[in-house]
Scaffold this motif. Structure first.
Motif, PDB file in Angstrom:
ATOM      1  N   MET A 227      90.152  35.337  37.390  1.00  0.00           N
ATOM      2  CA  MET A 227      90.493  34.513  38.558  1.00  0.00           C
ATOM      3  C   MET A 227      90.176  33.058  38.259  1.00  0.00           C
ATOM      4  O   MET A 227      89.090  32.721  37.815  1.00  0.00           O
ATOM      5  CB  MET A 227      89.663  34.977  39.780  1.00  0.00           C
ATOM      6  CG  MET A 227      90.043  34.261  41.068  1.00  0.00           C
ATOM      7  SD  MET A 227      88.996  34.718  42.493  1.00  0.00           S
ATOM      8  CE  MET A 227      89.501  36.420  42.739  1.00  0.00           C
TER       9      MET A 227
ATOM     10  N   GLU B  36      91.597  29.880  42.834  1.00  0.00           N
ATOM     11  CA  GLU B  36      91.532  31.188  43.508  1.00  0.00           C
ATOM     12  C   GLU B  36      90.093  31.508  43.926  1.00  0.00           C
ATOM     13  O   GLU B  36      89.855  32.062  45.005  1.00  0.00           O
ATOM     14  CB  GLU B  36      92.075  32.289  42.595  1.00  0.00           C
ATOM     15  CG  GLU B  36      93.572  32.269  42.353  1.00  0.00           C
ATOM     16  CD  GLU B  36      93.989  31.228  41.315  1.00  0.00           C
ATOM     17  OE1 GLU B  36      95.199  30.945  41.214  1.00  0.00           O
ATOM     18  OE2 GLU B  36      93.097  30.693  40.618  1.00  0.00           O
ATOM     19  N   GLN B  37      89.142  31.145  43.074  1.00  0.00           N
ATOM     20  CA  GLN B  37      87.723  31.356  43.408  1.00  0.00           C
ATOM     21  C   GLN B  37      87.335  30.543  44.639  1.00  0.00           C
ATOM     22  O   GLN B  37      86.609  31.027  45.516  1.00  0.00           O
ATOM     23  CB  GLN B  37      86.842  30.957  42.221  1.00  0.00           C
ATOM     24  CG  GLN B  37      86.965  31.859  41.004  1.00  0.00           C
ATOM     25  CD  GLN B  37      86.139  31.327  39.835  1.00  0.00           C
ATOM     26  OE1 GLN B  37      85.092  30.710  40.026  1.00  0.00           O
ATOM     27  NE2 GLN B  37      86.631  31.544  38.632  1.00  0.00           N
TER      28      GLN B  37
ATOM     29  N   GLU C 211      89.287  29.543  47.067  1.00  0.00           N
ATOM     30  CA  GLU C 211      89.895  30.127  48.266  1.00  0.00           C
ATOM     31  C   GLU C 211      89.141  31.363  48.710  1.00  0.00           C
ATOM     32  O   GLU C 211      88.904  31.567  49.905  1.00  0.00           O
ATOM     33  CB  GLU C 211      91.355  30.475  48.012  1.00  0.00           C
ATOM     34  CG  GLU C 211      92.063  30.979  49.255  1.00  0.00           C
ATOM     35  CD  GLU C 211      93.566  30.897  49.143  1.00  0.00           C
ATOM     36  OE1 GLU C 211      94.228  30.786  50.186  1.00  0.00           O
ATOM     37  OE2 GLU C 211      94.074  30.940  47.998  1.00  0.00           O
ATOM     38  N   ALA C 212      88.710  32.199  47.758  1.00  0.00           N
ATOM     39  CA  ALA C 212      87.983  33.413  48.097  1.00  0.00           C
ATOM     40  C   ALA C 212      86.597  33.112  48.669  1.00  0.00           C
ATOM     41  O   ALA C 212      86.132  33.769  49.605  1.00  0.00           O
ATOM     42  CB  ALA C 212      87.851  34.310  46.862  1.00  0.00           C
TER      43      ALA C 212
ATOM     44  N   PRO D  62      91.852  26.597  48.638  1.00  0.00           N
ATOM     45  CA  PRO D  62      91.952  26.301  47.201  1.00  0.00           C
ATOM     46  C   PRO D  62      91.871  24.799  46.922  1.00  0.00           C
ATOM     47  O   PRO D  62      91.914  24.390  45.767  1.00  0.00           O
ATOM     48  CB  PRO D  62      93.344  26.839  46.849  1.00  0.00           C
ATOM     49  CG  PRO D  62      94.139  26.612  48.098  1.00  0.00           C
ATOM     50  CD  PRO D  62      93.179  26.828  49.244  1.00  0.00           C
TER      51      PRO D  62
ATOM     52  N   ARG E 194      96.733  21.591  39.615  1.00  0.00           N
ATOM     53  CA  ARG E 194      96.125  22.634  38.793  1.00  0.00           C
ATOM     54  C   ARG E 194      94.918  22.059  38.063  1.00  0.00           C
ATOM     55  O   ARG E 194      94.740  20.835  37.998  1.00  0.00           O
ATOM     56  CB  ARG E 194      97.129  23.190  37.779  1.00  0.00           C
ATOM     57  CG  ARG E 194      97.570  22.189  36.733  1.00  0.00           C
ATOM     58  CD  ARG E 194      98.491  22.807  35.688  1.00  0.00           C
ATOM     59  NE  ARG E 194      98.866  21.833  34.669  1.00  0.00           N
ATOM     60  CZ  ARG E 194      98.115  21.536  33.608  1.00  0.00           C
ATOM     61  NH1 ARG E 194      96.930  22.136  33.423  1.00  0.00           N
ATOM     62  NH2 ARG E 194      98.520  20.632  32.732  1.00  0.00           N
TER      63      ARG E 194
END
Length: 259
Positions: free
Chosen positions: A1, A5-6, A8-9, A14, A83
């Motif tokens: 990940m 993504e980390q 957002e989790a 994000p 990104r």
């Protein structure tokens, strides 16, 4: 990940700027302060034993987000392309993020706070910070009073006068939320502030804090009832002093917001 993504989790977004609680146009200094404030809330050393693993994970993610945004080249790539370079030096897996944090921020004492408060209040830096907070929060006095350093409810008339003068001079726009704030909201804010002040004094007395004692014990004591919630004032002061702020240093320009 990947890092985004980390984020957002762990933090529900994000967006690296949002995770650190700063504007996309934030200066390097603002990003540093935002990282310090955010990391203080999840620092593993301040987590309950059963929550330490999750706090460590979130703390590491914050460190990576700051590493990207504090690097001019990495930040430019993120801003332009949305990104991050997962293989770049900023995100190398072997970095000890707690040691990295300790190198950035020093511990502070009660005396440090008192010395800083004397030099900060009524300074050009405080004036700029008040105007910036007014713009950022579009006149919401609750958030302005929470954001500006070294203030309590007794400072509110002074803060309001500074903002009113800035409105009259055309430096900042007139926001309805400020000029038309209800008396009930003012009273509620004062009551909350008085309650927090009593709690702080009680904690200080119980701990027997003196001028040279470290703030950690006070912060931990106040967090017993709040669990995960870091005291915002102390967090901001640590962020400010952790960056070795000094009287006569670089002034913070007032930030422009939406009208």
């Amino acid at each position: 990940m990947g890092l985004l993504e980390q984020c957002e989790a762990a933090f529900g977004s994000p967006d690296l700027y949002r995770v650190l609680g700063v504007r996309r146009e934030a200066s390097h200094e603002e990003i540093r302060r935002g990282y310090h404030r955010a990391s203080l809330r999840v620092h593993p050393d301040r987590a309950e034993p059963e929550d330490k693993e999750e706090a460590t994970r979130r703390f590491q993610i914050l460190g990576k987000a700051y590493a990207v945004l504090s690097d001019a080249e990495q930040r430019a790539v993120y801003d332009e392309q949305g990104r991050v370079d997962e293989e770049g030096e900023a995100l190398r897996g072997e970095r000890d993020w707690q040691e990295y944090w300790r190198l950035l921020f020093k511990k502070i004492t009660i005396k440090d706070i008192k010395d800083f408060e004397k030099s900060y209040k009524d300074s050009e830096e405080e004036l700029a910070d008040i105007k910036a907070a007014y713009m950022d929060f579009e006149g919401d006095m609750d958030r302005i009073m929470e954001s500006v350093l070294c203030v309590d409810y007794t400072d509110e008339p002074r803060i309001r006068k500074i903002i009113e003068d800035a409105i009259d001079s055309g430096e900042v726009p007139s926001y309805k939320s400020f000029v038309k704030e209800s008396k009930q909201k003012m009273i509620a804010r004062k009551r909350r502030a008085e309650k927090e002040a009593r709690e702080a004094e009680k904690a200080k007395d119980e701990l027997g804090l003196s001028g040279e004692n470290d703030l950690k014990a006070l912060i931990q004591s106040r967090n017993k009832d709040r669990k995960k919630e870091m005291d915002d004032f102390l967090a901001q002061l640590e962020a400010k002093y952790g960056n070795n702020a000094k009287k006569g240093g670089k002034k913070t320009p007032a930030k422009r917001g939406k009208k």
